[in-house]
Structure formats: C-alpha cells, structure tokens
Motif scaffolding. Sequence first.
Motif, mmCIF file in Angstrom:
data_model
loop_
_atom_site.group_PDB
_atom_site.id
_atom_site.type_symbol
_atom_site.label_atom_id
_atom_site.label_comp_id
_atom_site.label_asym_id
_atom_site.label_seq_id
_atom_site.Cartn_x
_atom_site.Cartn_y
_atom_site.Cartn_z
ATOM 1 N N ASN A 79 0.852 -1.186 0.000
ATOM 2 C CA ASN A 79 0.000 0.000 0.000
ATOM 3 C C ASN A 79 0.889 1.237 0.000
ATOM 4 O OD1 ASN A 79 -1.885 1.997 0.319
ATOM 5 N ND2 ASN A 79 -2.570 1.343 2.350
ATOM 6 N N ALA A 80 0.983 1.906 -1.154
ATOM 7 C CA ALA A 80 1.902 3.036 -1.290
ATOM 8 C C ALA A 80 1.620 4.153 -0.292
ATOM 9 C CB ALA A 80 1.842 3.583 -2.713
ATOM 10 N N SER A 81 0.363 4.312 0.114
ATOM 11 C CA SER A 81 -0.007 5.414 1.006
ATOM 12 C C SER A 81 0.157 5.068 2.485
ATOM 13 C CB SER A 81 -1.457 5.838 0.739
ATOM 14 O OG SER A 81 -2.352 4.765 1.022
ATOM 15 N N ALA A 82 0.767 3.919 2.779
ATOM 16 C CA ALA A 82 0.954 3.535 4.176
ATOM 17 C C ALA A 82 1.893 4.486 4.907
ATOM 18 C CB ALA A 82 1.491 2.103 4.274
ATOM 19 N N ALA A 83 2.784 5.159 4.192
ATOM 20 C CA ALA A 83 3.701 6.116 4.805
ATOM 21 C C ALA A 83 4.285 7.003 3.716
ATOM 22 C CB ALA A 83 4.816 5.414 5.568
ATOM 23 N N HIS A 84 4.695 8.202 4.107
ATOM 24 C CA HIS A 84 5.356 9.128 3.190
ATOM 25 C C HIS A 84 6.568 9.745 3.889
ATOM 26 C CE1 HIS A 84 1.346 8.942 1.283
ATOM 27 N NE2 HIS A 84 2.024 9.147 0.159
ATOM 28 N N VAL A 85 7.607 10.003 3.111
ATOM 29 C CA VAL A 85 8.815 10.639 3.622
ATOM 30 C C VAL A 85 9.196 11.768 2.677
ATOM 31 C CG1 VAL A 85 9.629 8.479 4.658
ATOM 32 C CG2 VAL A 85 10.404 9.125 2.352
ATOM 33 N N ALA A 86 10.110 12.620 3.155
ATOM 34 C CA ALA A 86 10.605 13.711 2.319
ATOM 35 C C ALA A 86 12.121 13.769 2.386
ATOM 36 C CB ALA A 86 10.012 15.047 2.752
ATOM 37 N N GLY A 87 12.717 14.241 1.305
ATOM 38 C CA GLY A 87 14.154 14.489 1.244
ATOM 39 C C GLY A 87 14.400 15.882 0.718
ATOM 40 N N ARG A 94 20.163 26.706 -4.272
ATOM 41 C CA ARG A 94 18.777 26.273 -4.307
ATOM 42 C C ARG A 94 18.561 25.143 -3.309
ATOM 43 N NH1 ARG A 94 20.209 21.607 -4.473
ATOM 44 N NH2 ARG A 94 21.110 20.541 -6.267
ATOM 45 N N ILE A 95 17.286 24.901 -3.013
ATOM 46 C CA ILE A 95 16.878 23.732 -2.235
ATOM 47 C C ILE A 95 15.862 22.978 -3.076
ATOM 48 C CG2 ILE A 95 15.772 22.876 -0.128
ATOM 49 C CD1 ILE A 95 16.627 25.420 1.276
ATOM 50 N N VAL A 96 16.109 21.689 -3.280
ATOM 51 C CA VAL A 96 15.141 20.841 -3.967
ATOM 52 C C VAL A 96 14.574 19.873 -2.947
ATOM 53 C CG1 VAL A 96 14.733 19.214 -5.836
ATOM 54 C CG2 VAL A 96 16.460 20.992 -6.106
ATOM 55 N N ALA A 97 13.255 19.825 -2.860
ATOM 56 C CA ALA A 97 12.574 18.926 -1.933
ATOM 57 C C ALA A 97 11.712 17.955 -2.718
ATOM 58 C CB ALA A 97 11.709 19.714 -0.955
ATOM 59 N N ALA A 98 11.580 16.738 -2.197
ATOM 60 C CA ALA A 98 10.725 15.737 -2.832
ATOM 61 C C ALA A 98 10.053 14.903 -1.757
ATOM 62 C CB ALA A 98 11.522 14.840 -3.772
ATOM 63 N N VAL A 99 8.892 14.383 -2.100
ATOM 64 C CA VAL A 99 8.137 13.490 -1.217
ATOM 65 C C VAL A 99 7.997 12.153 -1.931
ATOM 66 C CG1 VAL A 99 5.904 13.058 -0.110
ATOM 67 C CG2 VAL A 99 6.885 15.365 -0.110
ATOM 68 N N ALA A 100 8.216 11.063 -1.193
ATOM 69 C CA ALA A 100 8.062 9.718 -1.746
ATOM 70 C C ALA A 100 7.089 8.926 -0.899
ATOM 71 C CB ALA A 100 9.403 8.994 -1.805
ATOM 72 N N ASP A 101 6.336 8.029 -1.529
ATOM 73 C CA ASP A 101 5.506 7.106 -0.761
ATOM 74 C C ASP A 101 6.366 5.945 -0.291
ATOM 75 O OD1 ASP A 101 5.624 5.081 -2.793
ATOM 76 O OD2 ASP A 101 4.022 6.078 -3.874
ATOM 77 N N VAL A 148 14.778 13.757 5.629
ATOM 78 C CA VAL A 148 16.246 13.730 5.623
ATOM 79 C C VAL A 148 16.729 14.888 4.757
ATOM 80 C CG1 VAL A 148 18.308 12.469 4.897
ATOM 81 C CG2 VAL A 148 16.448 11.262 6.060
ATOM 82 N N ILE A 149 17.635 15.693 5.317
ATOM 83 C CA ILE A 149 18.159 16.872 4.641
ATOM 84 C C ILE A 149 19.630 16.635 4.313
ATOM 85 C CG2 ILE A 149 18.635 19.347 4.832
ATOM 86 C CD1 ILE A 149 16.296 19.555 6.777
ATOM 87 N N GLY A 150 19.983 16.779 3.040
ATOM 88 C CA GLY A 150 21.362 16.627 2.610
ATOM 89 C C GLY A 150 21.995 17.977 2.348
ATOM 90 N N THR A 151 23.163 18.209 2.946
ATOM 91 C CA THR A 151 23.886 19.469 2.766
ATOM 92 C C THR A 151 25.357 19.181 2.476
ATOM 93 O OG1 THR A 151 24.586 19.715 5.075
ATOM 94 C CG2 THR A 151 22.389 20.562 4.499
ATOM 95 N N PRO A 152 26.055 20.134 1.865
ATOM 96 C CA PRO A 152 27.516 20.016 1.839
ATOM 97 C C PRO A 152 28.048 20.020 3.270
ATOM 98 C CG PRO A 152 26.746 21.755 0.368
ATOM 99 C CD PRO A 152 25.576 21.351 1.198
ATOM 100 N N ARG A 389 17.725 11.568 -4.227
ATOM 101 C CA ARG A 389 17.339 10.154 -4.184
ATOM 102 C C ARG A 389 17.907 9.479 -2.950
ATOM 103 N NH1 ARG A 389 13.115 7.919 -5.793
ATOM 104 N NH2 ARG A 389 13.160 6.903 -3.759
ATOM 105 N N GLY A 390 19.138 9.808 -2.605
ATOM 106 C CA GLY A 390 19.737 9.237 -1.408
ATOM 107 C C GLY A 390 19.034 9.672 -0.143
ATOM 108 N N ALA A 391 18.596 10.934 -0.086
ATOM 109 C CA ALA A 391 17.856 11.412 1.080
ATOM 110 C C ALA A 391 16.550 10.646 1.237
ATOM 111 C CB ALA A 391 17.596 12.915 0.950
ATOM 112 N N LEU A 392 15.854 10.425 0.129
ATOM 113 C CA LEU A 392 14.601 9.669 0.194
ATOM 114 C C LEU A 392 14.863 8.221 0.607
ATOM 115 C CD1 LEU A 392 12.837 11.017 -3.028
ATOM 116 C CD2 LEU A 392 12.229 11.543 -0.657
ATOM 117 N N GLU A 393 15.905 7.608 0.055
ATOM 118 C CA GLU A 393 16.207 6.216 0.403
ATOM 119 C C GLU A 393 16.579 6.093 1.875
ATOM 120 O OE1 GLU A 393 15.873 3.473 -1.392
ATOM 121 O OE2 GLU A 393 15.104 4.618 -3.099
ATOM 122 N N SER A 394 17.321 7.060 2.387
ATOM 123 C CA SER A 394 17.690 7.033 3.806
ATOM 124 C C SER A 394 16.460 7.161 4.688
ATOM 125 C CB SER A 394 18.678 8.166 4.095
ATOM 126 O OG SER A 394 19.062 8.175 5.451
ATOM 127 N N ALA A 395 15.570 8.073 4.344
ATOM 128 C CA ALA A 395 14.339 8.245 5.123
ATOM 129 C C ALA A 395 13.448 7.014 5.027
ATOM 130 C CB ALA A 395 13.580 9.484 4.630
#
Length: 408
Positions: A79-87, A94-101, A148-152, A389-395
Amino acid sequence: MAGNTPGTPSVLRAMNDRAALDLLLEHGPLSRTRIGKLTGLSKPTASQLLARLEAAGLVVATGTAAGRPGPNAQLYAVNASAAHVAGLDVNAHRIVAAVADVTGGTVGEFELRTPGRRADSVVRQVTEALDGAVADAGLTRADLHRVVIGTPGAFDPNTGRLRYASHLPGWHSPALLDELAAVLPMPVEYENDVNLVAVAEQRRGAARGHDDFVLLWNEEGLGAALVINGRLHRGFTGGAGEVGFLPVPGAPLVRQVTKANAGGFQELAGAQVLARLARDLGIEDAPGSGTHQEVAAELVGRAAEAVERGEEGEDGPYAALLDRFATGLATGLASLVAVLDPEIVVLSGQLFSRGGEPLRARVAAELAELAASRPRLLAGDVTHRPVLRGALESALATTRDEVFDTSR
C-alpha cells in the motif's frame, strides 16, 4: 520487537510479514502462490499473512494475473499510502525537496532558488521548499513520517554545528537544528550530500550488493563517501570523506583549509582546474563564461565526445585534457585506496557523467599505476538528482523499519 522472545509465534509472524513486504517492494505485485514460493510458506500461511497485512493497511489487492489456466490469481502490492517521507537537497543556490511514498515512488517535488537569500532565513527556506513538495503531492506536513536533509559538509555530532561548508550561508548557527525541530512535526535527520549519493548507489545503483566501496564525487566540489562493512563511515566530527582538503603531490599545500574551503586535491582535480588545463593545452573553443562547474562539465563533455568519435589522436588537445584530469583524480584516489582497500570505486557527479567511459578508463589506468591494489572503477548509475534520491532512500529505510514492524 521488545518484549517478544526470539522464536515465538509473534516474532516469526513479524519476520514473515517483513519478508513478504520486502519481496513486494522488490518484485511489485505478486500472487499468494508466488509469495508462498518465494518465502517458503505454505498456501494457508501465506493467505493468513496477506490477510493480516491487508487488515493492517500495509498491502492492497491490485488486479489479477491473467494468462494461466483456471481462475485469474489475485495480485497484492504494498500500500503506497501507508507512509510518506521527504528528502531535501541543499546547496548555496537552491533547495530541492521531494516526497516519496513507502514504495519509493516520488509523488511530489519542488525547487526553491536561494541566490542572495539572507543568512537568517534558512528555517523559512527549508519549510517553504518542504511545503512546496508536500503540496505537490497533495499532502500536508503531518502526513510525513520522516525528513532527511542533505547538505555540503556535515553537522558535527558533538556540537550540532555545520562544518566543512563555509559557502553555505545561514547554516552555521548553533541554534539552527533546534529551530528546525521546533517548526517541523516529524523526525528530521541531516546527512552529508555525498554520503547520500552513496546511499542511492548502494540501494539502487552501481554499488548494489557491495559492502566496501568508495564513492568519489566531482561537481561543484570534490568529495568522497566511505562505506565500510555496509555502513557509512562519518568520522568523529562527521568529516570523513572531505577529500577535497587532502594534501596531494602536484598541488601546493593549502593551509587553514576550512577557511579557504579548498585543499590540495580540490586544487589538483576539482572543477576549477579544467579551464586552466584547457588554456595550457591551447584549446581555443573553451567556454568563455559560466561557473567553474559549468565550464568544466562542458570541456570534459566535449573531450569525451571527441575521443569517442575518433577525432582525437593520442596527442590531441582534448585527449591530453582527459589524460591530465585523470592523472589528478587518480593521484588523490591512490591515497584513499592505500588506506581503505575498497572493493569498488564509484565515480559520480556531473564531471564523471560528462566524461563517460573515456574519462573512467583513463582514471582506472592511472590508478592501476599509482595504487597498491586495484579496485574496480564503476560509473555511477543514479544520475538524476542523486543527493535527493539518497535522502529519500535514507528516510525510507528507517520509516519502513517502523511502519512494517507488525510485532507491536
């Protein structure tokens, strides 16, 4: 699974549940019979498992499998909607943000340009970018399980302050992490951007199945991620992998490196060196404007294309450009290989991507001459927003452990 005894029915059920969920994530929709075969469970036990997971909202029935004799088999999926995360992928521009199921599919994305932004607006920038991605996904902040936030650079675990990234304005306040925690209702984690690229490559790319590898990143800056026994090595202050500061032969010593935000390896093989190499080699059609990264990427791309088309002899200026650049890269890599002896080295970032096989092959040949061992050099596979993608995978990794635990 606190409170349960290993080997008890509840623990075994939870282990079977997680195994089935992982299989569904890997293979996509499966029938009860197929799940039973892949897990080794009997048909009645597989049926009970699916009923349990469906009641818990973790799997859903999704169509049927056709093409076989007899009734079509019901298929089940996570069930894709069972949880959501953001990276979030943060740099100085710039800041790029994404949400994944929970299946890893990206359902929302937003980019916030930040040039010239005031240093005291970081909390507002982060929340604006996050809210943009959440809105694009049709969700609210409360729907997110983790960010999960990725920074230099890296946040020092001993002080909570960002180190090794003096070029990132506003992110060095000692109160920043507390201020972000106060406005974001979900757990928030912070990770070095290159480390997150390694996470993406380990889960989805060239490093899948490898527990010991180095990832060398070359874009605006030069950095590395070190994975040892399957785990990221961050170091005492979080600075493991800040190889741009590495003193190397062929480059002057850089003193007070954190203030200069540069070091020997960066000066020898970073993006800024390509324009100088082009001038030294008499390349007259070099780009006349753009950032160091843009100019470097264009030069490396032109050189690789010229070599691949057979337009360059061994002594041609573009071939020489790749040769010299590869020598600089292999010089720093040789030090890493001598200390870590990795199984593979993954080359990632825009300069390696544009350089393609001509650059990779040259770096490999030079490294074979300079290093005591010979790890395989692989091109990175995750080329679209790898930090994000790594931030989303970590979360997702932590969130799945929580949401998929049916023992509680």
